[in-house]
Design a protein around this motif. Structure first.
Motif, mmCIF file in Angstrom:
data_model
loop_
_atom_site.group_PDB
_atom_site.id
_atom_site.type_symbol
_atom_site.label_atom_id
_atom_site.label_comp_id
_atom_site.label_asym_id
_atom_site.label_seq_id
_atom_site.Cartn_x
_atom_site.Cartn_y
_atom_site.Cartn_z
ATOM 1 N N ALA A 73 38.967 30.380 47.796
ATOM 2 C CA ALA A 73 38.461 29.891 49.086
ATOM 3 C C ALA A 73 37.100 29.236 49.027
ATOM 4 N N ALA A 74 36.248 29.643 48.089
ATOM 5 C CA ALA A 74 34.864 29.167 48.087
ATOM 6 C C ALA A 74 34.702 27.930 47.201
ATOM 7 N N GLU A 75 33.782 27.073 47.593
ATOM 8 C CA GLU A 75 33.435 25.919 46.756
ATOM 9 C C GLU A 75 32.671 26.426 45.541
ATOM 10 N N PRO A 76 33.118 26.103 44.330
ATOM 11 C CA PRO A 76 32.452 26.638 43.133
ATOM 12 C C PRO A 76 31.009 26.156 43.022
ATOM 13 N N ASN A 77 30.084 27.089 42.893
ATOM 14 C CA ASN A 77 28.693 26.776 42.574
ATOM 15 C C ASN A 77 28.160 27.913 41.731
ATOM 16 N N ALA A 78 26.921 27.823 41.320
ATOM 17 C CA ALA A 78 26.376 28.835 40.419
ATOM 18 C C ALA A 78 26.416 30.223 41.056
ATOM 19 N N ALA A 79 26.064 30.308 42.329
ATOM 20 C CA ALA A 79 26.006 31.610 42.998
ATOM 21 C C ALA A 79 27.387 32.238 43.133
ATOM 22 N N THR A 80 28.367 31.449 43.586
ATOM 23 C CA THR A 80 29.707 32.018 43.748
ATOM 24 C C THR A 80 30.330 32.373 42.394
ATOM 25 N N SER A 81 30.010 31.581 41.369
ATOM 26 C CA SER A 81 30.541 31.885 40.042
ATOM 27 C C SER A 81 30.013 33.214 39.522
ATOM 28 N N VAL A 82 28.721 33.468 39.726
ATOM 29 C CA VAL A 82 28.138 34.744 39.320
ATOM 30 C C VAL A 82 28.753 35.887 40.137
ATOM 31 N N ALA A 83 28.938 35.664 41.443
ATOM 32 C CA ALA A 83 29.526 36.690 42.298
ATOM 33 C C ALA A 83 30.954 37.018 41.861
ATOM 34 N N VAL A 84 31.734 35.979 41.561
ATOM 35 C CA VAL A 84 33.121 36.183 41.108
ATOM 36 C C VAL A 84 33.141 36.985 39.807
ATOM 37 N N ALA A 85 32.326 36.565 38.838
ATOM 38 C CA ALA A 85 32.301 37.258 37.544
ATOM 39 C C ALA A 85 31.858 38.709 37.717
ATOM 40 N N ALA A 86 30.827 38.949 38.537
ATOM 41 C CA ALA A 86 30.320 40.304 38.732
ATOM 42 C C ALA A 86 31.371 41.197 39.382
ATOM 43 N N LEU A 87 32.058 40.680 40.395
ATOM 44 C CA LEU A 87 33.101 41.474 41.068
ATOM 45 C C LEU A 87 34.272 41.758 40.127
ATOM 46 N N LEU A 88 34.649 40.773 39.322
ATOM 47 C CA LEU A 88 35.756 40.981 38.376
ATOM 48 C C LEU A 88 35.379 42.000 37.303
ATOM 49 N N VAL A 89 34.156 41.895 36.786
ATOM 50 C CA VAL A 89 33.693 42.843 35.770
ATOM 51 C C VAL A 89 33.656 44.263 36.350
ATOM 52 N N LEU A 90 33.127 44.403 37.567
ATOM 53 C CA LEU A 90 33.084 45.722 38.200
ATOM 54 C C LEU A 90 34.489 46.245 38.486
ATOM 55 N N GLY A 91 35.358 45.362 38.977
ATOM 56 C CA GLY A 91 36.729 45.781 39.242
ATOM 57 C C GLY A 91 37.443 46.238 37.986
ATOM 58 N N TYR A 92 37.200 45.536 36.879
ATOM 59 C CA TYR A 92 37.843 45.905 35.612
ATOM 60 C C TYR A 92 37.289 47.223 35.078
ATOM 61 N N ALA A 93 35.969 47.423 35.228
ATOM 62 C CA ALA A 93 35.375 48.692 34.798
ATOM 63 C C ALA A 93 35.913 49.854 35.621
ATOM 64 N N LEU A 94 36.082 49.643 36.917
ATOM 65 C CA LEU A 94 36.670 50.688 37.766
ATOM 66 C C LEU A 94 38.137 50.930 37.410
ATOM 67 N N ASP A 95 38.810 49.882 36.943
ATOM 68 C CA ASP A 95 40.198 50.028 36.505
ATOM 69 C C ASP A 95 40.287 50.947 35.288
ATOM 70 N N SER A 96 39.257 50.916 34.447
ATOM 71 C CA SER A 96 39.181 51.862 33.336
ATOM 72 C C SER A 96 38.765 53.244 33.823
ATOM 73 N N ALA A 97 37.863 53.269 34.809
ATOM 74 C CA ALA A 97 37.322 54.541 35.295
ATOM 75 C C ALA A 97 38.389 55.411 35.947
ATOM 76 N N ASP A 98 39.358 54.808 36.643
ATOM 77 C CA ASP A 98 40.352 55.642 37.318
ATOM 78 C C ASP A 98 41.180 56.457 36.329
ATOM 79 N N GLY A 99 41.547 55.827 35.195
ATOM 80 C CA GLY A 99 42.296 56.565 34.183
ATOM 81 C C GLY A 99 41.448 57.630 33.507
ATOM 82 N N GLN A 100 40.184 57.295 33.236
ATOM 83 C CA GLN A 100 39.291 58.286 32.629
ATOM 84 C C GLN A 100 39.079 59.476 33.565
ATOM 85 N N LEU A 101 38.945 59.187 34.865
ATOM 86 C CA LEU A 101 38.779 60.260 35.840
ATOM 87 C C LEU A 101 40.029 61.132 35.909
ATOM 88 N N ALA A 102 41.196 60.510 35.841
ATOM 89 C CA ALA A 102 42.443 61.267 35.882
ATOM 90 C C ALA A 102 42.565 62.202 34.686
#
Length: 249
Positions: A73-102
């Motif tokens: 949805a967003a027009e790609p720029n430096a800020a949105t690119s950093v936001a996308v990468a940060a959210l994906l990295v956090l989401g992926y880390a949480l994807d690992s965390a749920d199994g570790q927590l289990a």
């Protein structure tokens, strides 16, 4: 007192998690050396806060699909690119965390595993469709490039099904975890580096270049081609590992 107790729970959980890690067989370099260590303190924090693995899975999905929505949805720029990468990295880390927590809390379940795989399958397809939408708005890429995310989406979805399906069938046949052809080799650091171009974590970091159409498209296309090649090799290995168990053709 509550703060002190929470910190103690966090430190205790973090120490226990160091011995509650699953096998690294088949994991690519980012997933193995970066994502799992990132997920460990998140799992410890979730344990200290009294969260369940399912709640962590939902948090992971919220981060991941917020990022995918931004790509589309967003027009790609430096800020949105950093936001996308940060959210994906956090989401992926949480994807690992749920199994570790289990594993830490002994609260793993078939429903939780299914939910985790459900969101994994959804993101494997939709992240590339979001890139397709983003590229369709760009004037810097030729229309033919739109075939790349379409192919990448199909290959990523097929790769995920092949991996999960082969693992399920091996477990159903009573094979031990990590069984299959080349299991020892796939646990080596060299293997982890060799399959790095196919690593979802690398794709997360690649989103930092989203606002630069040509460099991003070049890296993205190379990763897509590498995933096609690895899928072809992996499909043969999965098939051999299942025929070795005596499964009918």
């Amino acid at each position: 007192m509550t703060s002190t107790r929470t910190r103690w729970r966090f430190r205790t959980a973090l120490a226990e998690l160091r011995t509650a890690q699953k096998s690294s067989s088949g994991a690519a370099a980012y997933s193995r050396f970066i994502n799992r260590p990132l997920g460990r303190p998140l799992a410890a924090a979730a344990a200290a806060a009294g969260l369940t693995p399912t709640q962590v899975t939902l948090l992971s999905a919220l981060c991941t699909f917020s990022a995918i929505g931004l790509i589309a949805a967003a027009e790609p720029n430096a800020a949105t690119s950093v936001a996308v990468a940060a959210l994906l990295v956090l989401g992926y880390a949480l994807d690992s965390a749920d199994g570790q927590l289990a594993r830490l809390t002994g609260t793993g379940s078939a429903a939780g595993e299914w939910l985790d795989h459900f969101f994994d399958a959804l993101k494997a397809a939709t992240i590339h469709l979001a890139v397709l939408i983003s590229w369709a708005r760009s004037d810097e890429l030729p229309p033919a490039m739109l075939t790349v995310p379409l192919v990448y989406s199909a290959v990523a979805s097929t790769y995920f099904f092949g991996m999960i399906g082969a693992d399920f069938l091996r477990r159903a046949a009573g094979a031990p975890p990590g069984a299959g052809s080349g299991a020892a080799y796939r646990s080596s650091p060299l293997y982890a580096l060799a399959v790095l171009p196919t690593d979802y974590g690398l794709l997360c970091l690649a989103m930092l270049l989203l606002w630069l159409p040509v460099p991003f498209a070049t890296l993205y296309t190379l990763m897509a081609a590498a995933t096609v090649a690895v899928l072809a090799l992996a499909a043969m290995r999965w098939y051999r590992s299942l025929t070795a168990l005596g499964d009918p053709e």
